[in-house]
Structures are given as structure tokens and as C-alpha cells.
Write a protein that holds these residues in place. Structure first.
Motif, PDB file in Angstrom:
ATOM      1  N   ASN A 100       0.849  -1.172   0.030  1.00 24.48           N
ATOM      2  CA  ASN A 100      -0.071  -0.156   0.054  1.00 24.48           C
ATOM      3  C   ASN A 100       0.630   1.360   0.054  1.00 24.48           C
ATOM      4  OD1 ASN A 100      -2.692  -1.235  -0.094  1.00 24.48           O
ATOM      5  ND2 ASN A 100      -2.534  -1.277   1.975  1.00 24.48           N
ATOM      6  N   GLN A 101       1.805   1.303   0.745  1.00 23.86           N
ATOM      7  CA  GLN A 101       2.750   2.501   0.780  1.00 23.86           C
ATOM      8  C   GLN A 101       3.564   2.646  -0.658  1.00 23.86           C
ATOM      9  OE1 GLN A 101       5.364   0.941   3.998  1.00 23.86           O
ATOM     10  NE2 GLN A 101       4.317   2.181   5.509  1.00 23.86           N
ATOM     11  N   MET A 102       3.923   1.682  -1.389  1.00 21.32           N
ATOM     12  CA  MET A 102       4.346   1.926  -2.631  1.00 21.32           C
ATOM     13  C   MET A 102       3.204   2.134  -3.680  1.00 21.32           C
ATOM     14  SD  MET A 102       7.642   1.272  -2.461  1.00 21.32           S
ATOM     15  CE  MET A 102       7.500   2.460  -1.110  1.00 21.32           C
ATOM     16  N   GLU A 103       2.235   1.790  -3.504  1.00 25.24           N
ATOM     17  CA  GLU A 103       1.065   2.307  -4.329  1.00 25.24           C
ATOM     18  C   GLU A 103       0.857   3.783  -4.279  1.00 25.24           C
ATOM     19  OE1 GLU A 103      -0.801   0.528  -6.833  1.00 25.24           O
ATOM     20  OE2 GLU A 103      -0.812  -1.504  -6.168  1.00 25.24           O
ATOM     21  N   MET A 104       0.852   4.109  -2.958  1.00 27.92           N
ATOM     22  CA  MET A 104       0.523   5.479  -2.646  1.00 27.92           C
ATOM     23  C   MET A 104       1.927   6.294  -3.105  1.00 27.92           C
ATOM     24  SD  MET A 104      -1.015   5.111   1.116  1.00 27.92           S
ATOM     25  CE  MET A 104      -1.512   6.965   1.429  1.00 27.92           C
ATOM     26  N   THR A 105       3.053   5.859  -2.790  1.00 29.24           N
ATOM     27  CA  THR A 105       4.295   6.504  -3.530  1.00 29.24           C
ATOM     28  C   THR A 105       4.204   6.766  -5.002  1.00 29.24           C
ATOM     29  OG1 THR A 105       5.449   5.780  -1.501  1.00 29.24           O
ATOM     30  CG2 THR A 105       6.742   6.666  -3.278  1.00 29.24           C
ATOM     31  N   ALA A 106       3.794   5.805  -5.552  1.00 29.16           N
ATOM     32  CA  ALA A 106       3.553   6.171  -7.242  1.00 29.16           C
ATOM     33  C   ALA A 106       2.934   7.034  -7.517  1.00 29.16           C
ATOM     34  CB  ALA A 106       3.093   4.563  -7.729  1.00 29.16           C
ATOM     35  N   ILE A 107       1.606   7.199  -6.621  1.00 27.20           N
ATOM     36  CA  ILE A 107       0.570   8.372  -7.224  1.00 27.20           C
ATOM     37  C   ILE A 107       1.277   9.517  -6.893  1.00 27.20           C
ATOM     38  CG2 ILE A 107      -1.471   9.364  -6.681  1.00 27.20           C
ATOM     39  CD1 ILE A 107      -2.510   6.342  -6.259  1.00 27.20           C
ATOM     40  N   ILE A 108       1.856   9.635  -5.632  1.00 24.75           N
ATOM     41  CA  ILE A 108       2.617  10.900  -5.066  1.00 24.75           C
ATOM     42  C   ILE A 108       3.572  11.446  -6.201  1.00 24.75           C
ATOM     43  CG2 ILE A 108       4.047  11.987  -3.328  1.00 24.75           C
ATOM     44  CD1 ILE A 108       2.298  10.174  -1.375  1.00 24.75           C
ATOM     45  N   GLU A 109       4.589  10.671  -6.488  1.00 23.64           N
ATOM     46  CA  GLU A 109       5.476  10.723  -7.291  1.00 23.64           C
ATOM     47  C   GLU A 109       5.077  11.305  -8.877  1.00 23.64           C
ATOM     48  OE1 GLU A 109       8.645  11.165  -6.555  1.00 23.64           O
ATOM     49  OE2 GLU A 109       8.381  10.622  -4.528  1.00 23.64           O
ATOM     50  N   ALA A 110       3.941  10.659  -9.183  1.00 25.66           N
ATOM     51  CA  ALA A 110       3.534  10.760 -10.427  1.00 25.66           C
ATOM     52  C   ALA A 110       3.029  12.186 -10.339  1.00 25.66           C
ATOM     53  CB  ALA A 110       2.499   9.981 -11.080  1.00 25.66           C
ATOM     54  N   LEU A 111       2.230  12.665  -9.315  1.00 29.30           N
ATOM     55  CA  LEU A 111       1.677  13.976  -9.233  1.00 29.30           C
ATOM     56  C   LEU A 111       2.682  15.040  -9.037  1.00 29.30           C
ATOM     57  CD1 LEU A 111      -1.558  13.345  -7.175  1.00 29.30           C
ATOM     58  CD2 LEU A 111      -1.352  13.697  -9.746  1.00 29.30           C
ATOM     59  N   LYS A 112       3.844  14.631  -8.535  1.00 29.16           N
ATOM     60  CA  LYS A 112       5.083  15.610  -8.330  1.00 29.16           C
ATOM     61  C   LYS A 112       5.449  15.724  -9.731  1.00 29.16           C
ATOM     62  CE  LYS A 112       6.750  14.308  -3.774  1.00 29.16           C
ATOM     63  NZ  LYS A 112       7.788  13.746  -3.117  1.00 29.16           N
ATOM     64  N   ALA A 113       5.681  14.989 -10.466  1.00 26.44           N
ATOM     65  CA  ALA A 113       6.266  14.997 -11.896  1.00 26.44           C
ATOM     66  C   ALA A 113       5.638  15.801 -12.840  1.00 26.44           C
ATOM     67  CB  ALA A 113       6.534  13.629 -12.490  1.00 26.44           C
ATOM     68  N   ILE A 114       4.169  16.013 -12.468  1.00 31.79           N
ATOM     69  CA  ILE A 114       3.455  17.154 -13.461  1.00 31.79           C
ATOM     70  C   ILE A 114       3.558  18.365 -13.175  1.00 31.79           C
ATOM     71  CG2 ILE A 114       1.029  17.299 -14.133  1.00 31.79           C
ATOM     72  CD1 ILE A 114       0.243  14.362 -13.344  1.00 31.79           C
ATOM     73  N   LYS A 115       4.113  19.079 -14.332  1.00 34.10           N
ATOM     74  CA  LYS A 115       4.350  20.593 -13.977  1.00 34.10           C
ATOM     75  C   LYS A 115       3.180  21.493 -14.243  1.00 34.10           C
ATOM     76  CE  LYS A 115       9.312  20.055 -14.872  1.00 34.10           C
ATOM     77  NZ  LYS A 115       9.316  18.625 -14.125  1.00 34.10           N
ATOM     78  N   ASN A 116       2.339  21.116 -15.058  1.00 31.97           N
ATOM     79  CA  ASN A 116       1.190  21.844 -15.376  1.00 31.97           C
ATOM     80  C   ASN A 116      -0.115  21.127 -14.674  1.00 31.97           C
ATOM     81  OD1 ASN A 116      -0.882  23.604 -16.111  1.00 31.97           O
ATOM     82  ND2 ASN A 116      -0.170  23.938 -18.348  1.00 31.97           N
TER      83      ASN A 116
END
Length: 154
Positions: free
Chosen positions: A48-64
Motif C-alpha cells: 500500500n505504501q508503494m501504491e501511494m508513493t507511485a501516485i505521489i511521485e507521478a503527481l509531483k512530476a506533473i508540472k502543469n
């Protein structure tokens, strides 16, 4: 819809729940002809922590974050948590329906902050290990990240 960012995320843990389990996350982002993917791995995190981290890292990578986002995950825990459960958790001071502290509170807080930065975000539950190309790719990246971590040794 052509004018939205398509996101696929996945996380995994070999030996989930064990102290020394191998854990990893991955995401892909695509928008028009632009494409980005990333992955990471560590020891000791839960699935679960890794599923959440994937979402967090993806959203961090979106600039606009004004461009509509369609985020695909095979984690019912993440999707239900961020779209439904989180509202009551926040109202009740991060206490769940069992009157216990919410697990992974820090990750939920970070994910919630990033989601609220987005003008428009839609969460899509995909069936894991089904024939969804984006999900197949992030699953492969998660396994690659775990394999690379094991190959590096501790």
C-alpha cells in the motif's frame, strides 16, 4: 480525451509485511507526444505504501496541474481512500471507522495536498494484471526496480 495527461501508477512488495521485503513503485505519464516514466525501490515498505508513493511521485512530476489528469491505478485502497475515506478521516482528526489512527497518514496528507493542487483529476480503477497496456508497463517497471535493488545488494 486528447488534451489530458494520462497517468498509470503501480506499487508492489515482495514479502509484503516482512521487515526486509523488497518494495517498489512506478509511474508513466503521457500527454500528446510527451512521455515520461520513473521508478524507485527500497526495502521494508508495504504494498500500500508503494501504491501511494507511485501516485505521489507521478503527481509531483506533473508540472502543469491545470491540464486535466486521468490517473489509473489497480489499487482500490488508494482510489477509495483519496476519493472517499479521506474526507471523514480529516473531519475526525485522522481516526478511521474502527476508531484507530489512519495507517500511512503522512502519505495520505501528501497525496491529498498534491491532488488539491490539480485543477481536474479523475481516478480510474483498472484491473491488475489485465490487458491494459499502461498498467502492464508500470507493473513491469515495479518488478524491474525490485530486481535492480536486489542486484545492487544492500
Amino acid at each position: 480525451m486528447a488534451n489530458e495527461i494520462m497517468v498509470y501508477t503501480d506499487g508492489g512488495a515482495r514479502g509484503n509485511g516482512k521487515e526486509d521485503c523488497v518494495s517498489a513503485w512506478a509511474y508513466t505519464l503521457s500527454y500528446g507526444e510527451h512521455y515520461k516514466e520513473n521508478k524507485g525501490a527500497m526495502y521494508g515498505a508495504t504494498n500500500n505504501q508503494m501504491e501511494m508513493t507511485a501516485i505521489i511521485e507521478a503527481l509531483k512530476a506533473i508540472k502543469n496541474k491545470t491540464i486535466p489528469i486521468k490517473l489509473h491505478s489497480d489499487s482500490a485502497y488508494c482510489i477509495t481512500g483519496i476519493t472517499s475515506w479521506i474526507h471523514n478521516w480529516k473531519k475526525k482528526g485522522w481516526i478511521n471507522s474502527k476508531k484507530e489512527p489512519v495507517e500511512n497518514k503522512e502519505l495520505w496528507i501528501e497525496m491529498d495536498k498534491l491532488v488539491r493542487e490539480c485543477t481536474s483529476i479523475e481516478f480510474v480503477k483498472v484491473k491488475g494484471h489485465a490487458d491494459v497496456q499502461g498498467n502492464i508497463r508500470v507493473d513491469a517497471l515495479v518488478n524491474l526496480a525490485m530486481d535492480e535493488l536486489i542486484a545492487e545488494g544492500r
